[in-house]
Structures are given as structure tokens and as C-alpha cells.
Design a protein around this motif. Structure first.
Motif, mmCIF file in Angstrom:
data_model
loop_
_atom_site.group_PDB
_atom_site.id
_atom_site.type_symbol
_atom_site.label_atom_id
_atom_site.label_comp_id
_atom_site.label_asym_id
_atom_site.label_seq_id
_atom_site.Cartn_x
_atom_site.Cartn_y
_atom_site.Cartn_z
ATOM 1 N N VAL A 1 17.655 -1.281 -2.969
ATOM 2 C CA VAL A 1 18.837 -2.034 -2.543
ATOM 3 C C VAL A 1 18.823 -2.261 -1.031
ATOM 4 N N LEU A 2 18.526 -1.213 -0.270
ATOM 5 C CA LEU A 2 18.487 -1.341 1.186
ATOM 6 C C LEU A 2 17.374 -2.282 1.638
ATOM 7 N N PHE A 3 16.246 -2.270 0.928
ATOM 8 C CA PHE A 3 15.139 -3.167 1.283
ATOM 9 C C PHE A 3 15.539 -4.624 1.056
ATOM 10 N N LEU A 4 16.248 -4.883 -0.032
ATOM 11 C CA LEU A 4 16.694 -6.246 -0.305
ATOM 12 C C LEU A 4 17.697 -6.710 0.748
ATOM 13 N N MET B 1 2.326 -17.199 11.923
ATOM 14 C CA MET B 1 1.294 -16.599 11.074
ATOM 15 C C MET B 1 1.634 -16.811 9.607
ATOM 16 N N PRO B 2 0.630 -16.844 8.741
ATOM 17 C CA PRO B 2 0.886 -17.041 7.300
ATOM 18 C C PRO B 2 1.328 -15.743 6.614
ATOM 19 N N VAL B 3 2.426 -15.183 7.093
ATOM 20 C CA VAL B 3 2.947 -13.941 6.523
ATOM 21 C C VAL B 3 4.414 -14.138 6.175
ATOM 22 N N THR B 4 4.873 -13.378 5.211
ATOM 23 C CA THR B 4 6.266 -13.477 4.779
ATOM 24 C C THR B 4 7.091 -12.362 5.419
ATOM 25 N N PRO B 5 8.426 -12.528 5.473
ATOM 26 C CA PRO B 5 9.274 -11.453 6.004
ATOM 27 C C PRO B 5 9.085 -10.134 5.264
ATOM 28 N N ALA B 6 8.885 -10.187 3.941
ATOM 29 C CA ALA B 6 8.698 -8.955 3.176
ATOM 30 C C ALA B 6 7.426 -8.228 3.613
ATOM 31 N N GLU B 7 6.367 -8.994 3.884
ATOM 32 C CA GLU B 7 5.114 -8.372 4.345
ATOM 33 C C GLU B 7 5.290 -7.725 5.722
ATOM 34 N N ILE B 8 6.031 -8.392 6.594
ATOM 35 C CA ILE B 8 6.273 -7.822 7.917
ATOM 36 C C ILE B 8 7.076 -6.528 7.796
ATOM 37 N N MET B 9 8.099 -6.544 6.959
ATOM 38 C CA MET B 9 8.930 -5.347 6.783
ATOM 39 C C MET B 9 8.124 -4.196 6.180
ATOM 40 N N LEU B 10 7.349 -4.492 5.161
ATOM 41 C CA LEU B 10 6.558 -3.434 4.522
ATOM 42 C C LEU B 10 5.552 -2.833 5.499
ATOM 43 N N SER B 11 5.005 -3.656 6.366
ATOM 44 C CA SER B 11 4.036 -3.128 7.336
ATOM 45 C C SER B 11 4.710 -2.169 8.306
#
Length: 377
Positions: free
Chosen positions: A359-362, A215-225
Motif C-alpha cells: 500500500v505504501l509503495f503504491l 532515461m528509459p526508466v519508469t518511476p517504479a524502477e527508480i523507486m525500487l532501486s
């Protein structure tokens, strides 16, 4: 930016649908924010209730009988009488009594004569909380009875000082008020780890991680969801728990702003869900994830300041715990819900949770990106 937010929203909706069809997690959330809070708040008490006490009365005077009759419900069971000091060890070894008070011979005469006789209090210290609080109760009862007896025997003479104690924020010193709110904080910590980590593990176990890769999604988008979906469920459950269980069933007075508490909880959930995702990248199954998450939860829960005051910890350990978001969330929750603190008071805790969360998100993003790359390879 708009397209990215749309991806985060739609992926989050997918997570909510997946959670709805997971009866085990749904039952866990329901139990955690209802029955678990009520039973802990009403069943775990730090104040003295129905403590068993016995007295060895070697004096047999009016004063010793007054002391024996002073131990009354609900704090103590009616005081039993042991024949002699030889019976103390057997009674306490059997766990029959938590406290045994020995009143020596000529106790009343020594008190009237102005001498300072010694009372012996034997305490079963295997129950540490009861031993500590009960000793204070026994000491207070003895002091009150002796002061009253001396004042009467000396023709109405009273003590020169009178102390008026006012307990703020919890006037009746009810442990249920403290336990209910702290249990909500503890449950938010636990579920934020479990739900966010389970969301990642579920993708791997169900094989849907490959679908995300194409899918045209980034890892950050998946995590935020996953973070906003898990956080929304926990915040909604916590809000209902405060309204229906804590305020409704337990009758606990909430002095502060519920809206401010929810705002702080959302920031805390961002940090904890990021930690949960990071831990999930090290596990291949839910049992492995559970083994990783339990130590983190136990340490953060025990050392956050909700169970043991931060001031009583060693300096080095207290400084180390400042990097845990649970430490700042516990301090924030106590200030808002107990003392009615506003944003001008709790902004340092909110700032600390935000910084730790970033920091934990990064870190989670770095680990999650590597996991997806490995799956793709």
C-alpha cells in the motif's frame, strides 16, 4: 521484465556510489549501529542500581537495624539515617534520596505481638521508572526480612508457601539485553526513512532528476532501486551490529534465527523506504524532509510496542497503530530474537508488513510519478 530488473539493479548501484560519497550519512550509519547501540544498552537501565535510600528509625530495635542493613549494593547505596520525620521534606526536596523509609515506635514489639504496624515509604516519583521498580524492590526486601524475623522468633516456623520464580529469555533480568535489540529496531526504522528520503532529495538538490526523466526508466524502477540500495546498506549494518556489538561486546544471547530476522527486516525496509520516498515528495530540501520525517519516526517508535507494551495502550490507539509497519516489526523482532520463534509463529506479522508495504509503495509511486511529471513540465 529482464530489462526492467537491469534498470533497477544499475540505478541501485548508482545510489550506493552516491551514498559512499556522502560522508555525513556514512558516519550516521556507522554511529547508529555501533556506539549508539552500545551506549544506550549500557547506560539506560530499567532495573534499580545504586538507588539512594534513607531511614527514619523511631524504634531503634534489632528488627529496625536488620531492615536498615538489608539495603545493600548493587541495588541500593548503604542506607543513611535521618534524625526525624521533620528532615524528610528537606532531604527529598534537595533530591538527596529517592526513598525514605519511616519505622515507627514499638515496631518490633507490634510485629512480635502479631499486630500489623504500618511502615511509611516516601518515594520521589519524578523518576517514574526508578520509583515504580524501586518500590517493588523495597517491598520485597521488607517482606523477606519480616518473614525471616518472624520465623526465627516463632521457633523455626516457616511460611506455608514457597514461590520459585524463573525468568525466561532473560534469566538475570538484564535491561541491556532488552535495550540493545530494541535500539537496533529503532535505528532500522529511523535510517530507513532518512536514507530513502535523502536519496530522493539528493536527486532534486543535485539536479539529476532531469537526467532520470530523459532515461528509459519508469518511476517504479527508480523507486525500487532506491529501496533495495538503502535496504541493503541498513540490513548489512544491522547484521554486523547484532554480531559484533550485541552478541560480541554486550554478550546478549540471541535465541532465534538471524536469517529469519534479516528476512523480516527486508520486508519492513520495503515498507519504510516506501514511506520515506512518499514523504520526500512533499519536501523540497533536507531540512523540510527532516521536519516531516521526525513526527512519523517518533510516533512509530514510541507506540510500536518497544517502549510501551501494546496491551497498556487505549484500545482505539492500539487499533490505529496496527496500520504502522513498525508495530508488526517490533512484535516480530521480539518473537524471533528474544523467544526464538519460527516462521510458523511470526507469519502474521510478515504478512501484515508485506500488505502495508504494498500500500505504501503504491502511494509513494503515485506521489513520485506526480513529482517527476511536475519537474518535466
Amino acid at each position: 521484465m529482464k530489462r526492467s530488473l537491469e534498470h533497477v539493479y544499475r540505478l541501485g548501484i548508482k545510489e550506493l556510489y552516491s551514498l559512499r560519497h556522502d560522508p555525513v550519512l556514512m558516519l550516521l550509519i556507522l554511529y547508529t549501529f555501533t556506539l549508539a547501540i552500545y551506549t544506550v544498552a549500557t547506560g539506560v537501565r530499567t532495573e534499580v542500581r545504586n538507588a539512594s535510600i534513607a531511614i527514619v528509625d523511631e524504634d531503634g530495635s534489632d528488627l529496625s537495624r536488620r531492615i536498615r542493613d538489608a539495603f545493600m549494593p548493587p541495588y541500593f547505596k548503604p542506607a543513611a539515617v535521618l534524625p526525624s520525620v521533620k528532615d524528610i521534606d528537606a532531604a527529598m526536596d534537595a533530591g538527596t534520596y529517592s526513598f525514605v523509609l519511616v519505622i515507627p515506635v514499638r515496631f518490633q514489639a507490634d510485629v512480635v505481638a502479631g499486630r500489623k504496624p504500618t511502615l511509611q515509604l516516601n518515594v520521589d516519583a519524578t523518576a517514574m521508572t526508578l520509583a515504580g521498580n524501586g518500590t517493588l524492590y523495597v517491598t520485597s526486601i521488607l517482606q523477606n526480612e519480616l518473614a525471616d524475623y518472624v520465623s526465627r522468633s516463632e521457633s523455626g516456623t516457616t511460611l506455608p508457601v514457597s514461590v520459585a520464580v524463573r525468568a525466561k529469555f532473560n534469566p538475570n533480568l538484564e535491561s541491556s539485553w532488552f535495550m540493545a535489540v530494541m535500539q537496533i529496531v529503532s535505528n532500522i526504522t529511523m535510517l530507513s526513512l532518512i536514507l530513502s528520503g535523502a536519496a530522493v532529495i539528493r536527486e532534486r538538490e543535485h539536479g539529476t532528476i532531469e537526467h532520470l526523466l530523459v532515461m528509459p526508466v519508469t518511476p517504479a524502477e527508480i523507486m525500487l532501486s532506491k529501496i533495495w540500495a538503502s535496504g541493503l546498506v541498513i540490513v548489512a549494518a544491522a547484521l554486523l551490529s547484532i554480531t559484533l556489538v550485541v552478541k560480541g561486546m554486550l554478550g546478549v544471547t540471541i535465541n532465534g534465527s538471524i536469517g529469519l530476522f534479516i528476512f523480516g527486516a527486508a520486508i519492513f525496509l520495503f515498507a519504510m523506504c516506501s514511506l520515506g520516498i512518499a514523504l520526500a515528495t512533499f519536501a523540497r530540501s533536507m531540512p523540510q524532509f527532516g521536519l516531516l520525517a521526525i513526527p512519523f519516526f517518533v510516533v512509530m517508535n514510541m507506540l510500536s510496542g518497544g517502549v510501551t507494551p501494546q496491551e497498556s495502550m487505549p484500545d482505539a490507539l492500539r487499533y490505529i497503530m496496527q496500520v504502522a509497519p513498525s508495530t508488526h516489526f517490533t512484535s516480530f523482532s521480539q518473537a524471533v530474537l528474544y523467544r526464538g520463534a519460527g516462521l510458523d509463529v511470526v507469519w502474521p506479522q510478515l504478512t501484515a508488513m508485506t500488505a502495508i508495504g504494498v500500500v505504501l509503495f503504491l502511494i509513494a509511486g503515485w506521489r513520485f510519478r506526480g513529482t517527476m511529471a511536475a519537474a518535466q513540465g
